[in-house]
Design an enzyme around this catalytic site. Structure first.
Site: not given
Ligand code: C5P
Length: 222
Positions: A29-32, A95
């Site tokens: 995943a990512n930090r959005s 994102a």
């Protein structure tokens, strides 16, 4: 309630990260945080639009008056967006993970004593913004985002053309924008670039929604 210039319009908004499964218990995943996209969905609803918010996994409550479709992966997000068409407006603030794991394991990957760590082969995810921009049922106004840490306007201008969208909201993420409450943006359109002051994300959303209303529902002359 104030004026509702977007009454009768359908707006599709994406927000949040995507989760790309590795196995039944792990993901990439990512930090959005989803905050900016949720604020835009709420602001479009305040202006009278019917809003479908396709959201990746976030810890935010459903905005008032917005239909929320919750998804996990990029491929699920694309399918939910296509299912929501037709739309007059699309704002792609998610994102989306650029890559997914090529073969999701059906059982939890096991850590065998003495064995090497697994190598994950990646596959390219679909580009939802580019897909909607070239769709047979393309929304009349397609707005993308560009998170950049340098040469913000140059990269965003190139991205607008490459993706085929109408506007790019270029986000300077060299500070602590991710997860924060304020944002500095440049709006890139065919007509040029507007530099906006640093604003709370809610104010960015209101200003963008008003700008969208001006473009898709211009006030009657006279
Ligand atoms: O290419 P890049 O990820 O920088 O582009 C950002 C814009 O494209 C955002 O509007 C984002 O929501 C959208 N995007 C998308 N699908 C992807 C990758 C990005 O819709 N797979």
């Amino acid at each position: 309630p104030g004026a509702q210039p977007l009454a009768g319009k359908h707006a599709l908004v994406t927000a949040g990260p995507t989760h790309e499964p590795i196995d039944p218990v792990r993901y990439i995943a990512n930090r959005s945080s989803g905050k900016q996209g949720y604020a835009i969905a709420a602001a479009l609803a305040v202006l009278g639009a019917r809003v479908t918010l396709v959201s990746g996994p976030v810890g935010l409550p459903d905005p008032r008056g917005v239909t929320v479709v919750r998804v996990e992966s990029a491929r699920e997000m694309l399918a939910a967006c296509e299912a929501a068409l037709p739309a007059d407006i699309a704002v792609m603030a998610a994102a989306v993970a650029d890559w997914r794991v090529a073969r999701e394991a059906t059982q939890k990957l096991k850590k065998t004593p003495g064995a090497a760590a697994p190598t994950l082969e990646m596959a390219l995810n679909p580009d939802i913004l580019a897909t909607l921009s070239h769709h047979a049922s393309r929304p009349g106004l397609v707005v993308g985002f560009a998170a950049e840490t340098e040469a913000v306007v140059e990269h965003a201008t190139a991205k607008r053309l490459r993706k085929g969208c109408d506007w790019i909201v270029a986000n300077d993420v060299s500070g602590d924008v991710m997860g924060g409450d304020r944002n500095t943006i440049h709006l890139v359109t065919a007509a040029g670039v507007e530099d906006w002051p640093e604003l709370p994300k809610a104010a960015v959303a209101e200003r963008l929604a008003a700008r969208i209303a001006g473009a898709v529902a211009p006030p009657p002359p006279g």
